[in-house]
Design an enzyme around this catalytic site. Structure first.
Site, PDB file in Angstrom:
ATOM      1  N   ASP A  91      96.171  -0.664  98.936  1.00  0.00           N
ATOM      2  CA  ASP A  91      94.708  -0.614  98.935  1.00  0.00           C
ATOM      3  C   ASP A  91      94.194  -2.027  99.208  1.00  0.00           C
ATOM      4  O   ASP A  91      94.963  -2.979  99.307  1.00  0.00           O
ATOM      5  CB  ASP A  91      94.186  -0.063  97.605  1.00  0.00           C
ATOM      6  CG  ASP A  91      94.520  -0.974  96.429  1.00  0.00           C
ATOM      7  OD1 ASP A  91      95.157  -2.029  96.625  1.00  0.00           O
ATOM      8  OD2 ASP A  91      94.145  -0.619  95.306  1.00  0.00           O
ATOM      9  N   GLY A  93      92.094  -3.843  97.378  1.00  0.00           N
ATOM     10  CA  GLY A  93      91.689  -4.630  96.216  1.00  0.00           C
ATOM     11  C   GLY A  93      90.258  -4.352  95.795  1.00  0.00           C
ATOM     12  O   GLY A  93      89.864  -4.686  94.681  1.00  0.00           O
ATOM     13  N   GLY A  94      89.487  -3.748  96.682  1.00  0.00           N
ATOM     14  CA  GLY A  94      88.073  -3.508  96.377  1.00  0.00           C
ATOM     15  C   GLY A  94      87.870  -2.647  95.144  1.00  0.00           C
ATOM     16  O   GLY A  94      87.011  -2.941  94.306  1.00  0.00           O
ATOM     17  N   ASP A 145      86.329  -2.682 101.104  1.00  0.00           N
ATOM     18  CA  ASP A 145      85.093  -1.916 100.936  1.00  0.00           C
ATOM     19  C   ASP A 145      84.467  -2.213  99.587  1.00  0.00           C
ATOM     20  O   ASP A 145      85.104  -2.807  98.718  1.00  0.00           O
ATOM     21  CB  ASP A 145      85.386  -0.414 101.045  1.00  0.00           C
ATOM     22  CG  ASP A 145      86.313   0.074  99.925  1.00  0.00           C
ATOM     23  OD1 ASP A 145      87.188  -0.705  99.490  1.00  0.00           O
ATOM     24  OD2 ASP A 145      86.164   1.225  99.490  1.00  0.00           O
ATOM     25  N   GLN A 247      82.215   5.433 102.560  1.00  0.00           N
ATOM     26  CA  GLN A 247      81.544   5.389 101.255  1.00  0.00           C
ATOM     27  C   GLN A 247      80.228   6.166 101.374  1.00  0.00           C
ATOM     28  O   GLN A 247      80.129   7.067 102.183  1.00  0.00           O
ATOM     29  CB  GLN A 247      81.331   3.923 100.828  1.00  0.00           C
ATOM     30  CG  GLN A 247      82.630   3.190 100.483  1.00  0.00           C
ATOM     31  CD  GLN A 247      83.197   3.589  99.120  1.00  0.00           C
ATOM     32  OE1 GLN A 247      82.565   4.279  98.328  1.00  0.00           O
ATOM     33  NE2 GLN A 247      84.433   3.152  98.837  1.00  0.00           N
ATOM     34  N   GLY A 274      85.337   5.944  96.887  1.00  0.00           N
ATOM     35  CA  GLY A 274      84.180   6.037  96.006  1.00  0.00           C
ATOM     36  C   GLY A 274      84.077   7.330  95.228  1.00  0.00           C
ATOM     37  O   GLY A 274      83.009   7.679  94.729  1.00  0.00           O
ATOM     38  N   ASP A 324      96.405   9.983  96.507  1.00  0.00           N
ATOM     39  CA  ASP A 324      97.146   9.214  95.509  1.00  0.00           C
ATOM     40  C   ASP A 324      96.405   9.353  94.198  1.00  0.00           C
ATOM     41  O   ASP A 324      95.209   9.636  94.184  1.00  0.00           O
ATOM     42  CB  ASP A 324      97.198   7.730  95.870  1.00  0.00           C
ATOM     43  CG  ASP A 324      95.868   7.040  95.606  1.00  0.00           C
ATOM     44  OD1 ASP A 324      94.934   7.240  96.396  1.00  0.00           O
ATOM     45  OD2 ASP A 324      95.740   6.343  94.578  1.00  0.00           O
ATOM     46  N   CYS A 362     110.783  24.581  87.072  1.00  0.00           N
ATOM     47  CA  CYS A 362     110.898  23.288  87.746  1.00  0.00           C
ATOM     48  C   CYS A 362     112.365  22.962  88.018  1.00  0.00           C
ATOM     49  O   CYS A 362     113.222  23.127  87.152  1.00  0.00           O
ATOM     50  CB  CYS A 362     110.278  22.187  86.888  1.00  0.00           C
ATOM     51  SG  CYS A 362     110.375  20.550  87.636  1.00  0.00           S
ATOM     52  N   CYS A 364     113.496  19.943  88.733  1.00  0.00           N
ATOM     53  CA  CYS A 364     113.747  18.500  88.617  1.00  0.00           C
ATOM     54  C   CYS A 364     114.903  18.228  87.654  1.00  0.00           C
ATOM     55  O   CYS A 364     115.278  19.059  86.832  1.00  0.00           O
ATOM     56  CB  CYS A 364     112.488  17.740  88.210  1.00  0.00           C
ATOM     57  SG  CYS A 364     112.198  17.581  86.438  1.00  0.00           S
ATOM     58  N   CYS A 367     114.098  18.815  83.853  1.00  0.00           N
ATOM     59  CA  CYS A 367     114.041  20.209  83.405  1.00  0.00           C
ATOM     60  C   CYS A 367     115.409  20.890  83.485  1.00  0.00           C
ATOM     61  O   CYS A 367     115.678  21.836  82.750  1.00  0.00           O
ATOM     62  CB  CYS A 367     113.008  20.976  84.235  1.00  0.00           C
ATOM     63  SG  CYS A 367     111.330  20.395  83.930  1.00  0.00           S
ATOM     64  N   HIS A 393     109.460  13.999  85.720  1.00  0.00           N
ATOM     65  CA  HIS A 393     109.033  15.400  85.811  1.00  0.00           C
ATOM     66  C   HIS A 393     107.629  15.522  86.417  1.00  0.00           C
ATOM     67  O   HIS A 393     107.405  16.338  87.318  1.00  0.00           O
ATOM     68  CB  HIS A 393     109.044  16.097  84.450  1.00  0.00           C
ATOM     69  CG  HIS A 393     108.282  17.387  84.511  1.00  0.00           C
ATOM     70  ND1 HIS A 393     108.814  18.537  85.075  1.00  0.00           N
ATOM     71  CD2 HIS A 393     106.995  17.678  84.183  1.00  0.00           C
ATOM     72  CE1 HIS A 393     107.891  19.478  85.073  1.00  0.00           C
ATOM     73  NE2 HIS A 393     106.778  18.997  84.543  1.00  0.00           N
TER      74      HIS A 393
HETATM   75 ZN   LIG Z   1     110.708  19.163  85.805  1.00  0.00          ZN
END
Ligand SMILES: [Zn+2]
Length: 427
Positions: A91, A93-94, A145, A247, A274, A324, A362, A364, A367, A393
């Site tokens: 990003d 930094g704004g 921005d 924005q 924003g 994100d 799940c 993963c 799990c 997880h």
């Molecule tokens: Zn999991």
């Protein structure tokens, strides 16, 4: 050459595609884990690879303070520094200036503010934010921005949007002049071996550091194995890609104007900024919808800083390609876990004798191996492993959610978020 974006399937407004970066291919829609200080807190890079993370975020403001851009640049940029040869986005930094700094003064030139670490005075401008991001060397970097606060009067939102548009033009101008300075590839051989002074004033010898062009001194055999396992990208002539940010606060017509002005400047991708600044979730959805429709179909669209698993699935189906959020990682460290049966708090006493897996749907590694009782015990005992396992997880759940969205777009089927989204083995 910077990035390429290919759309492979659509369903309604949703798109499934690929972003080809100098550090590998990213399937979209994609959720990007946040690695604020060049680490996704608690998760080693090889586990991120195992989870299928092909792009992660770094935060310019935090890295600028620690360890300092120059130290990262000398290590070959973030890729070399954190031993991650897949894609990275930073990003500008704004947003951190907006969210962390109480004492900030915005002018046409930039933002004066104080470090949240030690109160020292700092100044960010479009040019210095670009310089920092070029030094960090992420594949995708963001225009500087101003994140408009919420709530904001209409005139305030307009002035802020217009400032962001002028800063976007300055960001692009600086980037175009300096994009050849990215710390990738053969130019690393020219990295100075002179001792340098770190931010805290201590003199260090770069001989102890590594760059992508040098053997990783402490463990050369492992470094060879790591790089041999997959092709290292950064083809000759590859550059970073600078994205513009839309924005305009919560005003839909200002969002449209911001989109048009940003597109006029011209970027290989566009972000919606924003949002997630305190507004009601329904408002977020309206603004996203009203903004995305004005963005070019053939460029990636990045919605910054959202949201829950349900929300990221929804936004992806509305035509957002990249997202994100700190939520999965931050919530995990507080014992809040997203599952196919809803969100649970692992600290609750009802899990003390629960021998079942955290989420039976799940796939993963957490799990597959550990019980709720054990995870509850680790959390209640404040064990470091609790944060590690919980984060693995939650990230897996988010990544699987996006995988399910991509799958549903390919099949042309409506995706129903809830049960089944984390059943990776069936996809
Ligand atoms: Zn999991």
């Amino acid at each position: 050459m910077s990035i390429q974006f290919h759309i492979e399937a659509t369903r309604g407004a949703g798109r499934r595609g690929k972003i080809i970066t100098p550090h590998g291919v990213v399937e979209t829609p994609v959720f990007m884990p946040v690695g604020t200080l060049a680490t996704v807190k608690g998760v080693p890079q090889d586990l991120l690879e195992e989870l299928g993370v092909n792009i992660l975020l770094g935060n310019t403001y935090h890295l600028y303070l620690r360890p300092g851009v120059e130290n990262v640049r000398r290590a070959g940029g973030l890729h070399g520094f954190m031993a991650w040869d897949r894609a990275i986005l930073t990003d500008s930094g704004g947003f951190q200036v907006f969210s962390l700094s109480e004492l900030r003064k915005v002018s046409e030139e930039g933002v004066k503010f104080r470090s949240h670490l030690d109160g020292s005075p700092l100044f960010f401008s479009p040019e210095s934010a670009m310089e920092a991001q070029i030094g960090l060397g992420a594949d995708i970097i963001m225009a500087f921005d101003e994140c408009t606060e919420y709530p904001a009067e209409r005139e305030r939102a307009r002035a802020s949007m217009e400032l962001t548009a002028r800063w976007a033009a300055r960001s692009k101008e600086y980037f175009e002049e300096h994009k050849g300075e990215v710390p990738w590839g053969p130019q690393l051989a020219a990295v100075s071996s002179q001792p340098f002074t770190s931010r805290d004033g201590a003199s260090e010898n770069t001989a102890g550091l590594r760059s992508a062009g040098q053997a990783r001194a402490p463990a050369p055999t492992r470094a060879v194995a790591t790089t041999a396992a997959r092709p290292t990208a950064t083809p000759a002539g590859a550059t970073q890609s600078l994205f513009g940010i839309v924005q305009g606060g919560m005003e839909l017509d200002l969002r449209r104007e911001s989109a048009e002005r940003t597109i006029e400047i011209g970027f290989p991708g566009y972000a919606v900024g924003g949002l997630s600044v305190g507004e009601p979730r329904e408002r977020t959805r309206e603004v996203v919808e009203a903004t995305v429709e004005h963005l070019p179909k053939d460029r990636p669209r990045y919605l910054m800083g959202v949201g829950t698993p349900e929300e990221i699935a929804l936004y992806a189906q509305m035509g957002v390609d990249m997202m994100d959020c700190v939520l999965p990682t931050r919530a995990a460290r507080h014992g809040l876990l997203f599952t196919s049966e809803g969100k649970i708090s692992i600290k609750q006493a009802r899990f003390i004798t629960d021998q079942g897996p955290l989420d039976p749907k799940c796939g993963c590694r957490v799990c597959q191996r550990y019980s709720r009782a054990y995870l509850r015990h680790l959390y209640a005992s404040n064990e470091v492993l609790a944060q590690v396992l919980n984060t693995i997880h939650n990230l897996s759940f988010y990544l699987d959610t996006m995988q399910a969205v991509r799958h549903s777009i390919s099949l042309g089927e409506e995706m129903h978020f809830l049960s089944g989204v984390s059943s990776r083995p069936n996809l």
